[in-house]
Design an enzyme around this catalytic site. Structure first.
Site, PDB file in Angstrom:
ATOM      1  N   SER A  52      23.931  -4.475  70.138  1.00 31.88           N
ATOM      2  CA  SER A  52      24.758  -5.284  69.234  1.00 31.88           C
ATOM      3  C   SER A  52      23.964  -6.222  68.334  1.00 31.88           C
ATOM      4  CB  SER A  52      25.766  -6.107  70.044  1.00 31.88           C
ATOM      5  OG  SER A  52      25.107  -7.091  70.819  1.00 31.88           O
ATOM      6  N   LYS A  93      24.039 -13.427  70.811  1.00 27.14           N
ATOM      7  CA  LYS A  93      24.699 -13.292  69.511  1.00 27.14           C
ATOM      8  C   LYS A  93      24.117 -14.324  68.540  1.00 27.14           C
ATOM      9  CE  LYS A  93      27.687 -10.296  71.196  1.00 27.14           C
ATOM     10  NZ  LYS A  93      27.603  -8.847  70.878  1.00 27.14           N
TER      11      LYS A  93
END
Length: 255
Positions: A52, A93
């Site tokens: 991701s 993230k």
């Protein structure tokens, strides 16, 4: 007789070179060990389990993350955090929005806007839009809006937009800020702070002390090796000189 023994069995004379080599080894040990201790106190390794954050961080990459308080987080930082709603596992993230920010996507060029400012995101995959999902949200106070760099393959704040906090994570959920990828060797590199966030309130965070730590460890190793090599080098030269003198003596005797 006693005088002869005193001359032959005396303590070897310390030369300036031997003193300097000993000092180099001592200083090297301090730098080398101190660098490792400093790094162990400030940094923690994590393995990124998904794709991701590609291309910034690949699946299976080992990263070094500086232990920080949630209050030190700035927009653009790549952070490690835990959140019960997201699964209570360490996740990595990028911080896009802070408390009070209006985050929107997308404009006609497929770019994000934060408080009306279009973001240039060079860390995205080439040709990839900022989001395939159209959204507009205001980040609650003391929370962070987080997105993966691989937007088409990231479960992030966009997935949780309907949650009570609108997909935002508490600042206190942040454990560390990623400063570099450490493994595999081919992926080694620092994780920079994007210039796009500089103009927003609070600016961007300063790089962590990873650079000075690595310099201390490398310099320490060089000093230790250099200082330790001095003794054998001097003995080798002395042995060569004695052999030369013996050879000259034999030539003189035979002549």
């Amino acid at each position: 007789m006693s005088g002869a023994q005193g001359v032959g069995g005396g303590t070897p004379r310390r030369t300036p070179g031997s003193v300097l080599s000993g000092l180099a080894v001592a200083v090297g040990c301090v730098l080398f060990l101190g660098g490792f201790v400093w790094g162990a106190v400030l940094y923690k390794p994590y393995t990124v389990p998904t794709d991701s954050m590609a291309p910034t961080i690949g699946k299976g990459d080992r990263v070094l993350a500086q232990r920080i308080d949630g209050g030190e987080v700035r927009r653009g930082d790549v952070v490690v955090f835990r959140d019960n709603v997201w699964g209570d596992l360490p996740m990595v993230k990028r911080v896009i929005g802070d408390g009070g920010d209006r985050v929107e996507c997308c404009d006609k060029q497929g770019r994000l806007r934060v408080n009306g400012k279009v973001l240039d995101e060079p860390y995205l995959r080439k040709g990839e839009q900022a989001s395939s999902t159209v959204f507009s949200t205001t980040v609650p106070k003391d929370r962070l809006f987080l997105l993966g760099d691989h937007r088409s393959d990231s479960l992030d704040s966009r997935v949780h937009l309907t949650d009570e906090a609108g997909g935002a994570v508490e600042r206190g959920a942040v454990d560390a800020r990623v400063d570099a990828t450490a493994w595999p060797l081919g992926s080694w590199g620092t994780v920079g702070r994007p210039d796009a966030f500089k103009a927003l309130p609070g600016g961007i965070s300063e790089p962590g002390p990873l650079g000075p730590i690595l310099i201390a460890i490398i310099v320490g190793a060089v000093l230790i090796l250099g200082g330790a090599a001095h003794g054998p080098y001097v003995r080798r030269r002395a042995g060569g000189a004695r052999q030369g003198q013996t050879a000259k003596g034999k030539v003189a005797a035979s002549g």
